[in-house]
Design an enzyme around this catalytic site. Structure first.
Site, PDB file in Angstrom:
ATOM      1  N   ALA A   1      -3.976  -0.387  -1.195  1.00  0.00           N
ATOM      2  CA  ALA A   1      -4.833  -0.744  -2.286  1.00  0.00           C
ATOM      3  C   ALA A   1      -3.846  -0.729  -3.509  1.00  0.00           C
ATOM      4  CB  ALA A   1      -5.818   0.478  -2.409  1.00  0.00           C
TER       5      ALA A   1
ATOM      6  N   GLY B   1      -4.387   0.945   2.350  1.00  0.00           N
ATOM      7  CA  GLY B   1      -5.326   0.023   2.907  1.00  0.00           C
ATOM      8  C   GLY B   1      -4.799  -0.917   3.652  1.00  0.00           C
TER       9      GLY B   1
ATOM     10  N   GLU C   1      -4.828   0.195   7.130  1.00  0.00           N
ATOM     11  CA  GLU C   1      -6.468   0.085   7.461  1.00  0.00           C
ATOM     12  C   GLU C   1      -6.887  -1.280   7.758  1.00  0.00           C
ATOM     13  OE1 GLU C   1      -7.284   2.478   3.980  1.00  0.00           O
ATOM     14  OE2 GLU C   1      -8.515   3.780   5.159  1.00  0.00           O
TER      15      GLU C   1
ATOM     16  N   GLU D   1      -1.689   8.046   1.350  1.00  0.00           N
ATOM     17  CA  GLU D   1      -2.606   8.496   0.347  1.00  0.00           C
ATOM     18  C   GLU D   1      -2.364   9.814  -0.065  1.00  0.00           C
ATOM     19  OE1 GLU D   1      -3.275   6.522   3.307  1.00  0.00           O
ATOM     20  OE2 GLU D   1      -4.622   4.906   2.586  1.00  0.00           O
TER      21      GLU D   1
END
Ligand code: CO8
Length: 260
Positions: free
Chosen positions: A67, A111, A114, A134
C-alpha cells in the site's frame, strides 16, 4: 471503464484479459485510485463474453511494493475506520468470478503480497520476493494477509513472515505452497499466458464452478465444502458443454465448447 486509467495498463491476448500495474516510480505502490482502476478493469473483463481468464501483473522489479505508505502516513484512526479508507475498494477483486492469475516478478510486499494472494493462483518469476513487512511500520496486514497467508503456507511460516517482516524468495514461496510455479524471469509472461489460454479453452460454466468450489474450501467446514462441490458437480450436467465434453471423449475427438 469510463476514463483512461492512469496507474494500470489493460490489454487482451485472445480470450485473456491482462492488467499490468503501472506506477513505476513508486514500485507499483497501491493507492486508492490504482485499486479502483484495477477493480473496474477486472469487472469489465468479468462481464465481457469474449474474455475467459485474466492475468494481473506488474513490472520486472515490482509486482507491488505494498500500500502507498506516503498516502497512509498521516491518516488518523478516525480517518481509516469511519471512512473505511485504504482497504474499502479491495472487495471488488473478491467479486470476480472468472479466474485471475497473478504473474509476479520482483517485490510483492504488504498489500502487494495480499493482492497476489487474492488472485486464484500465483505464478512467480525466479526474482520474486514475497513479504508482509507491515510490522516494521507499526501496523499489521490489512487486506487479508493474516488470513490468507496461514491458509497458504501454514501457521509457523505465516507467523514468521508477519512477525519478523522478512521476505521469502520465489523458491521458498514455491516450497511453502504460496506460488504454484516458478519460472525464469524472461519466461514469466509466456507461462502465465499459456496457463490462462489453457483455462480459456475449457467450458466457462465448469471453470466458474471449479473456482467457486475451491474457494469454498477456505470459507467453511469440510462436509459443507464437499456438499457444495457435489451440488456444483451435479449442476454442470445441465450444461451443453458437459454433453459435448463427454461425447468428445467417447468419440475420441477434440471437444468444441460453447461455454453454455
Ligand atoms: N509506498 C509508497 N512508496 C513506495 C513504497 C510503498 N509501499 N515502496 C516503495 N516506494 C517508493 C520509494 O519511496 C521510492 O520512491 P522515491 O524514489 O521517490 O524515494 C521508490 O518507490 C523506490 O523505492 P526504494 O528506493 O526504496 O527501492 P529499493 O529497491 O531500495 O527498495 C523495497 C525496494 C525493499 C521494496 C522498499 O521500497 C520498501 O521497503 N518498500 C516498502 C515496502 C513495505 O513496507 N510495504 C508494506 C506497505 S504497508 C501495506 O502494504 C499495508 C497493507 C494494508 C492493506 C492494503 C491496503 C492497500
Amino acid at each position: 471503464m469510463t476514463s483512461t486509467p492512469e496507474f494500470i495498463q489493460v490489454r487482451t491476448e485472445g480470450r485473456v484479459g491482462i492488467v499490468t500495474l503501472y506506477r513505476p516510480k513508486q514500485l507499483n505502490a497501491l493507492n486508492d485510485q490504482l485499486i479502483d482502476e484495477l477493480g473496474a478493469a477486472l469487472k469489465a473483463f468479468d462481464a465481457d463474453e469474449a474474455i475467459g481468464c485474466m492475468i494481473v501483473t506488474g513490472s520486472e522489479k515490482a509486482f507491488a511494493a505494498g500500500a502507498d505508505i506516503g498516502a497512509m502516513a498521516s491518516y488518523s484512526f478516525a480517518d481509516v475506520y469511519q471512512g473505511d479508507y485504504i482497504t474499502r475498494n479491495w472487495e471488488t477483486i473478491r467479486q470476480i468470478r472468472k479466474p485471475v492469475i497473478a504473474a509476479v516478478s520482483g517485490f510483492a510486499l504488504g498489500g502487494g503480497c495480499e493482492l497476489a494472494m487474492m488472485c486464484d493462483f500465483i505464478i512467480a518469476a525466479d526474482n520474486a520476493k514475497f513479504g508482509q513487512p507491515e510490522i516494521k511500520l507499526a501496523v499489521i496486514p490489512g487486506a487479508g494477509g493474516t488470513q490468507r497467508l496461514p491458509r497458504a503456507v501454514g501457521k509457523s511460516k505465516a507467523m514468521d513472515m508477519v512477525l519478523t517482516g522478512r521476505m521469502m524468495d520465489a523458491q521458498e514461496a514455491e516450497r511453502a505452497g504460496l506460488v504454484s510455479r516458478v519460472v525464469p524471469l524472461d519466461k514469466l509472461q509466456d507461462e502465465a499466458l499459456g496457463a490462462a489460454l489453457t483455462i480459456c479453452n475449457y467450458s466457462l460454466p465448469s471453470v466458474l464452478a471449479a473456482k467457486e468450489s475451491v474457494n469454498r474450501a477456505f470459507e467453511g467446514g469440510l462436509s459443507d465444502g464437499v456438499m457444495f462441490e457435489r451440488r456444483l458437480f451435479h449442476a454442470l450436467f445441465a450444461t451443453a458443454d458437459q454433453k459435448e465434453g463427454m461425447a468428445a471423449f467417447v468419440e475420441k475427438r477434440k471437444p468444441e465448447f460453447r461455454h453454455c
